[in-house]
Motif scaffolding. Structure first.
Motif, PDB file in Angstrom:
ATOM      1  N   TYR A 269      47.433  35.585  41.013  1.00  0.00           N
ATOM      2  CA  TYR A 269      46.193  36.111  41.577  1.00  0.00           C
ATOM      3  C   TYR A 269      45.180  35.000  41.804  1.00  0.00           C
ATOM      4  CZ  TYR A 269      42.741  39.591  42.749  1.00  0.00           C
ATOM      5  OH  TYR A 269      41.834  40.355  43.448  1.00  0.00           O
ATOM      6  N   ARG A 270      44.416  35.116  42.896  1.00  0.00           N
ATOM      7  CA  ARG A 270      43.318  34.204  43.204  1.00  0.00           C
ATOM      8  C   ARG A 270      42.103  35.021  43.602  1.00  0.00           C
ATOM      9  NH1 ARG A 270      46.513  31.814  40.982  1.00  0.00           N
ATOM     10  NH2 ARG A 270      47.664  29.933  41.552  1.00  0.00           N
ATOM     11  N   ASN A 271      40.947  34.611  43.168  1.00  0.00           N
ATOM     12  CA  ASN A 271      39.659  35.266  43.397  1.00  0.00           C
ATOM     13  C   ASN A 271      39.379  36.281  42.291  1.00  0.00           C
ATOM     14  OD1 ASN A 271      37.281  36.568  45.104  1.00  0.00           O
ATOM     15  ND2 ASN A 271      37.913  34.665  46.097  1.00  0.00           N
ATOM     16  N   LEU A 272      38.405  37.169  42.513  1.00  0.00           N
ATOM     17  CA  LEU A 272      38.065  38.181  41.518  1.00  0.00           C
ATOM     18  C   LEU A 272      38.906  39.429  41.721  1.00  0.00           C
ATOM     19  CD1 LEU A 272      35.552  36.344  41.026  1.00  0.00           C
ATOM     20  CD2 LEU A 272      34.294  38.439  40.557  1.00  0.00           C
ATOM     21  N   GLY A 273      39.245  40.084  40.635  1.00  0.00           N
ATOM     22  CA  GLY A 273      39.982  41.331  40.698  1.00  0.00           C
ATOM     23  C   GLY A 273      39.761  42.115  39.419  1.00  0.00           C
ATOM     24  N   THR A 274      40.163  43.361  39.433  1.00  0.00           N
ATOM     25  CA  THR A 274      39.958  44.222  38.269  1.00  0.00           C
ATOM     26  C   THR A 274      41.260  44.903  37.886  1.00  0.00           C
ATOM     27  OG1 THR A 274      37.655  44.629  38.859  1.00  0.00           O
ATOM     28  CG2 THR A 274      38.688  46.200  37.368  1.00  0.00           C
ATOM     29  N   MET A 275      41.636  44.723  36.625  1.00  0.00           N
ATOM     30  CA  MET A 275      42.818  45.377  36.073  1.00  0.00           C
ATOM     31  C   MET A 275      42.357  46.645  35.362  1.00  0.00           C
ATOM     32  SD  MET A 275      45.397  43.250  36.728  1.00  0.00           S
ATOM     33  CE  MET A 275      46.679  43.347  35.484  1.00  0.00           C
ATOM     34  N   GLU A 276      42.896  47.791  35.770  1.00  0.00           N
ATOM     35  CA  GLU A 276      42.463  49.070  35.219  1.00  0.00           C
ATOM     36  C   GLU A 276      43.529  49.628  34.277  1.00  0.00           C
ATOM     37  OE1 GLU A 276      40.863  51.768  38.028  1.00  0.00           O
ATOM     38  OE2 GLU A 276      39.450  50.289  38.788  1.00  0.00           O
ATOM     39  N   PHE A 277      43.074  50.202  33.164  1.00  0.00           N
ATOM     40  CA  PHE A 277      43.963  50.706  32.126  1.00  0.00           C
ATOM     41  C   PHE A 277      43.526  52.086  31.671  1.00  0.00           C
ATOM     42  CE2 PHE A 277      44.048  46.108  31.953  1.00  0.00           C
ATOM     43  CZ  PHE A 277      45.381  45.790  31.730  1.00  0.00           C
ATOM     44  N   LEU A 278      44.494  52.838  31.146  1.00  0.00           N
ATOM     45  CA  LEU A 278      44.219  54.088  30.433  1.00  0.00           C
ATOM     46  C   LEU A 278      44.491  53.875  28.950  1.00  0.00           C
ATOM     47  CD1 LEU A 278      45.764  56.948  32.616  1.00  0.00           C
ATOM     48  CD2 LEU A 278      43.356  56.301  32.405  1.00  0.00           C
ATOM     49  N   PHE A 279      43.603  54.363  28.123  1.00  0.00           N
ATOM     50  CA  PHE A 279      43.785  54.352  26.672  1.00  0.00           C
ATOM     51  C   PHE A 279      44.041  55.769  26.197  1.00  0.00           C
ATOM     52  CE2 PHE A 279      42.084  50.157  26.732  1.00  0.00           C
ATOM     53  CZ  PHE A 279      42.378  49.577  25.501  1.00  0.00           C
ATOM     54  N   ASP A 280      44.984  55.939  25.269  1.00  0.00           N
ATOM     55  CA  ASP A 280      45.126  57.245  24.645  1.00  0.00           C
ATOM     56  C   ASP A 280      44.289  57.284  23.370  1.00  0.00           C
ATOM     57  OD1 ASP A 280      46.579  56.010  22.572  1.00  0.00           O
ATOM     58  OD2 ASP A 280      48.530  56.580  23.408  1.00  0.00           O
ATOM     59  N   ALA A 281      44.266  58.434  22.711  1.00  0.00           N
ATOM     60  CA  ALA A 281      43.404  58.620  21.550  1.00  0.00           C
ATOM     61  C   ALA A 281      43.780  57.707  20.386  1.00  0.00           C
ATOM     62  CB  ALA A 281      43.435  60.079  21.109  1.00  0.00           C
ATOM     63  N   LYS A 282      45.029  57.220  20.364  1.00  0.00           N
ATOM     64  CA  LYS A 282      45.488  56.355  19.284  1.00  0.00           C
ATOM     65  C   LYS A 282      45.201  54.879  19.535  1.00  0.00           C
ATOM     66  CE  LYS A 282      49.261  59.509  18.048  1.00  0.00           C
ATOM     67  NZ  LYS A 282      50.739  59.647  17.907  1.00  0.00           N
ATOM     68  N   GLY A 283      44.642  54.574  20.695  1.00  0.00           N
ATOM     69  CA  GLY A 283      44.324  53.188  20.993  1.00  0.00           C
ATOM     70  C   GLY A 283      45.401  52.449  21.758  1.00  0.00           C
TER      71      GLY A 283
END
Length: 446
Positions: A269-283
């Motif tokens: 990757y080059r430049n700015l970007g955003t990695m998106e995640f889901l968390f469950d209740a257990k972390g």
């Protein structure tokens, strides 16, 4: 390399935001506009402005030929796509390169790879980044989907591989619901994205949506700029974002940001970007998608780091090294609210003319409208973002509540009452909320 002139292939508040950084850097700016936007604020603020077509986005802001022609005719050396429209279009990025224009963003190949949620899942798995259990290839028929669903288990999500913005997603609880949903979801995917490829993912119960801002240059340097909590959503569309996340402890944050950097580095990757995640209740956390552009909520990160992320984008695109090679110290807490021209109860767009307007003091306001502006039905109804900062989360939220109370917008309906309701919600104030908060509020459960 330095840029003398940049064309911003966008409109409204994000165009104005990019112009602001360009002025600071001594770079001339070119705006593009449709017939509906001929009187818009962003058109006046640019050094030059070029008309590119009728109001429908497909005939103006999504018209690659018109945008590139405007850049060439004005002598712009680079194109900043902002967010939305052509910002995650690999073909547009490639066209810019062929025409001798610098596209301020990642490579066309990376945009295409991460624009396919199926391909993005594959690449993240190969990099050792956890993904939500699901299908590893498109499901082409209902029969394939039914068979795959038995292995994944219900409830699950049916998703468009090319989807975004909460479009092309359906939650199903039973085989009967899957039968009813499969073809309609495919039709929406074709209609909105021109790509009917679908895949299935296990539903994560009580999820929190947390993303990581990453930046990387062409010299092998990469950093993260902390996380943003984006769990206040309606119909899978973000409404309120904040940082730091009230859910994460230091150990969780370290694991999350390390995974985000690992994934970004693995795909070059080059430049700015955003990695998106889901968390469950257990972390436990799982990769969701990567946005290969500047995020709507980037001001949250700017306020807690003191950095100008648009300047970072421009400098990286010009071939420079990252301005900062290590994650900086975090400066307090910040929260952003998206102000929409919409009915605050039914969440339907409310076009019209703004007859009176007063923004609050003591907070940051990014907006593309002024008193007398016409809010048309042709584009996204977001008209502004209010961003508050404080030394603590409590201070930031208090400033936001005051700011929302002091904001005055007349002539159209807005979601200001709803945003105030969120700020005063006990679950939100405690930080003990997930992506179901808005629905629970509407159902009287929160």
């Amino acid at each position: 390399m330095t840029f003398r002139k940049i064309l911003v292939a966008n409109r409204g508040e994000i165009a104005r935001r990019i112009f602001r950084t360009c002025r600071t850097m001594g770079i001339q700016t070119v705006a593009v506009y449709s017939e509906a936007d001929k009187g818009a604020v962003h058109v006046r603020e640019a050094d030059e402005a070029v008309y590119i077509g009728p109001p429908p986005a497909a005939q103006s802001y999504l018209n690659m030929d018109a945008v590139i022609r405007a850049a060439k005719e004005t002598g712009a050396e680079a194109v900043h796509p902002g967010y939305g429209f052509l910002s995650e279009n690999g073909d547009f990025a490639e066209r810019c390169q062929r025409e001798g224009l610098v596209f301020i963003g990642p490579s066309p190949e990376v945009i295409r790879a991460m624009g396919s949620k199926i391909e993005a899942r594959r690449r993240m798995q190969a990099a050792g980044v956890p993904v939500v259990p699901g299908t590893e290839r498109p499901v082409d028929t209902l029969e394939e989907a039914m068979e795959a669903a038995e292995g994944i288990g219900y409830p699950l999500m049916v998703k468009a591989s090319a989807g975004g913005g909460g479009i092309g997603m359906s939650r199903v609880e039973t085989p009967e619901e899957l039968k009813k949903t499969f073809e309609s979801t495919r039709a929406r995917a074709v209609n909105f994205f021109g790509d009917g490829a679908l895949f299935l993912e296990k539903w994560v119960e009580g999820p929190r949506h947390i993303e990581v801002q990453v930046a990387a240059d062409a010299h092998g340097n990469a950093v993260h700029l902390f996380e943003r909590e984006c769990s206040v959503q309606r119909r899978h569309q973000k409404v309120v974002e904040e940082s730091p996340s009230p859910f994460l402890n230091d150990a969780m944050r370290e694991r999350l940001t390390a995974a985000a950097l690992r994934g970004a580095t693995a795909i070059g990757y080059r430049n700015l970007g955003t990695m998106e995640f889901l968390f469950d209740a257990k972390g436990n956390f799982y990769f969701l998608e990567m946005n290969t552009r500047l995020q709507v909520e980037h001001p949250v990160t700017e306020l807690i780091t003191g950095l100008d992320l648009v300047e970072w984008q421009i400098r990286i695109a010009a071939g420079e090294r990252l301005p900062v090679l290590e994650t900086p110290a975090r400066l307090g807490a910040a929260v952003e609210c998206r102000v929409y021209a919409e009915d605050p109860v039914r969440f339907l767009p409310s076009p019209g003319t703004i007859t009176a307007l007063a923004w609050p003091e003591g907070v940051r306001v990014d907006t593309g409208v002024e008193q007398g502006s016409a809010v048309t039905p042709f584009y996204d109804p977001m008209i502004a973002k209010i961003i508050a900062h404080g030394s603590t989360r409590e201070e930031a939220l208090a400033r936001m509540e005051r700011a929302l109370s002091e904001t005055r917008i007349e002539g159209i309906k807005t979601n200001l009452p709803f945003l105030l309701e969120v700020m005063r919600n006990p679950e939100f104030r405690r930080g003990s909320y997930d992506t179901g908060l808005v629905q629970n509020m509407q159902n009287g459960k929160a």
